[in-house]
Design an enzyme around this catalytic site. Sequence first.
Site, PDB file in Angstrom:
ATOM      1  N   SER A 191       1.244  -6.625  -0.418  1.00  0.00           N
ATOM      2  CA  SER A 191       0.009  -7.097   0.206  1.00  0.00           C
ATOM      3  C   SER A 191      -0.038  -8.611   0.121  1.00  0.00           C
ATOM      4  O   SER A 191       0.606  -9.215  -0.747  1.00  0.00           O
ATOM      5  CB  SER A 191      -1.190  -6.516  -0.549  1.00  0.00           C
ATOM      6  OG  SER A 191      -2.393  -7.148  -0.141  1.00  0.00           O
ATOM      7  N   TYR A 204      -5.542  -4.178  -8.494  1.00  0.00           N
ATOM      8  CA  TYR A 204      -4.818  -3.969  -7.233  1.00  0.00           C
ATOM      9  C   TYR A 204      -3.838  -5.111  -6.952  1.00  0.00           C
ATOM     10  O   TYR A 204      -2.654  -4.876  -6.670  1.00  0.00           O
ATOM     11  CB  TYR A 204      -5.833  -3.854  -6.097  1.00  0.00           C
ATOM     12  CG  TYR A 204      -5.206  -3.722  -4.728  1.00  0.00           C
ATOM     13  CD1 TYR A 204      -4.706  -2.502  -4.282  1.00  0.00           C
ATOM     14  CD2 TYR A 204      -5.113  -4.815  -3.866  1.00  0.00           C
ATOM     15  CE1 TYR A 204      -4.131  -2.376  -3.018  1.00  0.00           C
ATOM     16  CE2 TYR A 204      -4.543  -4.701  -2.606  1.00  0.00           C
ATOM     17  CZ  TYR A 204      -4.053  -3.478  -2.191  1.00  0.00           C
ATOM     18  OH  TYR A 204      -3.482  -3.360  -0.941  1.00  0.00           O
TER      19      TYR A 204
HETATM   20  P1  NAD Z   1      -5.157   4.336   3.988  1.00  0.00           P
HETATM   21  O1  NAD Z   1      -6.294   4.738   3.141  1.00  0.00           O
HETATM   22  O2  NAD Z   1      -5.196   4.734   5.409  1.00  0.00           O
HETATM   23  O3  NAD Z   1      -3.794   4.860   3.369  1.00  0.00           O
HETATM   24  C1  NAD Z   1      -3.588   4.922   1.985  1.00  0.00           C
HETATM   25  C2  NAD Z   1      -3.117   6.319   1.650  1.00  0.00           C
HETATM   26  O4  NAD Z   1      -2.730   6.346   0.275  1.00  0.00           O
HETATM   27  C3  NAD Z   1      -4.192   7.383   1.796  1.00  0.00           C
HETATM   28  O5  NAD Z   1      -4.157   7.971   3.083  1.00  0.00           O
HETATM   29  C4  NAD Z   1      -3.843   8.385   0.712  1.00  0.00           C
HETATM   30  O6  NAD Z   1      -3.236   9.542   1.258  1.00  0.00           O
HETATM   31  C5  NAD Z   1      -2.808   7.677  -0.140  1.00  0.00           C
HETATM   32  N1  NAD Z   1      -3.140   7.752  -1.563  1.00  0.00           N
HETATM   33  C6  NAD Z   1      -4.063   7.046  -2.249  1.00  0.00           C
HETATM   34  N2  NAD Z   1      -4.071   7.453  -3.541  1.00  0.00           N
HETATM   35  C7  NAD Z   1      -3.137   8.415  -3.651  1.00  0.00           C
HETATM   36  C8  NAD Z   1      -2.668   9.224  -4.720  1.00  0.00           C
HETATM   37  N3  NAD Z   1      -3.152   9.122  -5.967  1.00  0.00           N
HETATM   38  N4  NAD Z   1      -1.702  10.136  -4.448  1.00  0.00           N
HETATM   39  C9  NAD Z   1      -1.205  10.270  -3.212  1.00  0.00           C
HETATM   40  N5  NAD Z   1      -1.592   9.526  -2.165  1.00  0.00           N
HETATM   41  C10 NAD Z   1      -2.555   8.614  -2.388  1.00  0.00           C
HETATM   42  O7  NAD Z   1      -5.059   2.742   3.848  1.00  0.00           O
HETATM   43  P2  NAD Z   1      -3.918   1.671   4.248  1.00  0.00           P
HETATM   44  O8  NAD Z   1      -4.607   0.382   4.241  1.00  0.00           O
HETATM   45  O9  NAD Z   1      -3.163   2.094   5.420  1.00  0.00           O
HETATM   46  O10 NAD Z   1      -2.961   1.684   2.972  1.00  0.00           O
HETATM   47  C11 NAD Z   1      -1.558   1.795   3.036  1.00  0.00           C
HETATM   48  C12 NAD Z   1      -0.904   0.764   2.143  1.00  0.00           C
HETATM   49  O11 NAD Z   1      -1.117  -0.528   2.682  1.00  0.00           O
HETATM   50  C13 NAD Z   1      -1.423   0.727   0.717  1.00  0.00           C
HETATM   51  O12 NAD Z   1      -0.333   0.595  -0.182  1.00  0.00           O
HETATM   52  C14 NAD Z   1      -2.256  -0.525   0.702  1.00  0.00           C
HETATM   53  O13 NAD Z   1      -2.355  -1.083  -0.574  1.00  0.00           O
HETATM   54  C15 NAD Z   1      -1.467  -1.396   1.639  1.00  0.00           C
HETATM   55  N6  NAD Z   1      -2.198  -2.541   2.170  1.00  0.00           N
HETATM   56  C16 NAD Z   1      -3.285  -2.369   2.951  1.00  0.00           C
HETATM   57  C17 NAD Z   1      -3.967  -3.474   3.421  1.00  0.00           C
HETATM   58  C18 NAD Z   1      -5.174  -3.344   4.268  1.00  0.00           C
HETATM   59  O14 NAD Z   1      -5.845  -4.355   4.511  1.00  0.00           O
HETATM   60  N7  NAD Z   1      -5.514  -2.185   4.755  1.00  0.00           N
HETATM   61  C19 NAD Z   1      -3.524  -4.751   3.096  1.00  0.00           C
HETATM   62  C20 NAD Z   1      -2.412  -4.899   2.295  1.00  0.00           C
HETATM   63  C21 NAD Z   1      -1.747  -3.787   1.835  1.00  0.00           C
END
Ligand code: NAD
Length: 299
Positions: A191, A204
């Site tokens: 991230s 985080y």
């Molecule tokens: P999202 O909520 O759509 O996807 C995250 C997924 O993680 C969830 O759908 C869930 O199934 C899974 N998850 C969470 N806890 C879990 C657990 N204990 N066991 C199994 N699965 C679990 O959100 P997203 O933003 O698409 O997240 C995807 C990745 O992107 C993450 O690693 C997040 O940290 C990273 N990210 C997101 C952003 C943002 O702004 N959205 C920015 C930087 C990084």
Amino acid sequence: MPQEDQYSLVNPVTRYDRVEPPIQHQPEPGVQARMTPVPDLGEATYRGSGRLDGRRALITGGDSGIGGAVAIAFAREGADVVITHLPGEEEDAAHILSLVEDAGRRGRAIVADVSDAETCRRLVADAADFLGGLDILVNNAGKQVAVDRLEDLSDEQFESTFRTNVFATFWITKAAMAHLREGASIINTASLEAYKPAPDRLDYAATKAAINNLSKGLAQQLAPRGIRVNVVAPGPVWTALQVSGGVSDEQMAAFDDENTYQRSGQPAELAPAYVYLASAESGYVSGATLNVNGGMVTP
Ligand code: NAD
Ligand code: MG
């Protein structure tokens, strides 16, 4: 006129409108289908061109958001796909699986909590069994819960964030080594927070810095075995993570203002980075972090 896709010549800054989300709350894990607005995963726009023909991919957290967009893109590029998700996310997972099947590829969803080591080992075995092997591993599942004051950040949350984001990446990747062969690609999800930690996301942000570091070390360890390890570091992307405690109400209201483009990213805009790192075309790239963040400067 052909429909716009990820190759269309458009202004990237204004390609998407600002989200300007209404303040909304869901329990963890958020369900994407219940968000306003629902994020764009590239359902109508991602065009495949055989870049991952015949590959077998495991994507954790592939039911929604960035992982969901990656699953759609991988399938349209010719890969079979296993996604994992938590209980309660069945509706989102079904949406992704139907698009994988529409692309003519095999798909399966595995319900698994990756904060448990044994569960991680089982999900890798099940995924490799369904796919008949494994060529691409995307560690994407993630937990983000904003807490203003250190005194209020519970020991339980601190541990759970590390187990979900860092330990799971270790457990799943270790288990995957039994299946990954020369040419395989591991892609971890960090991230912008890895370099620019928000004051209310201490746990985080620290996990994301750890993922970056772990990936760069592992890339060197695995190069002699012909396996690449890279990282995608997204900036602010409109996903279910944000509406299930990921940001405060104040930050949600200002979500579009956090980056140079002055608009949130959509999951669809992240998928091509994962496709590139998964595909053999990035063969000379390992230990890299690809920042996809709306023009934010990173080290
Ligand atoms: P999202 O909520 O759509 O996807 C995250 C997924 O993680 C969830 O759908 C869930 O199934 C899974 N998850 C969470 N806890 C879990 C657990 N204990 N066991 C199994 N699965 C679990 O959100 P997203 O933003 O698409 O997240 C995807 C990745 O992107 C993450 O690693 C997040 O940290 C990273 N990210 C997101 C952003 C943002 O702004 N959205 C920015 C930087 C990084
Ligand atoms: Mg989800």
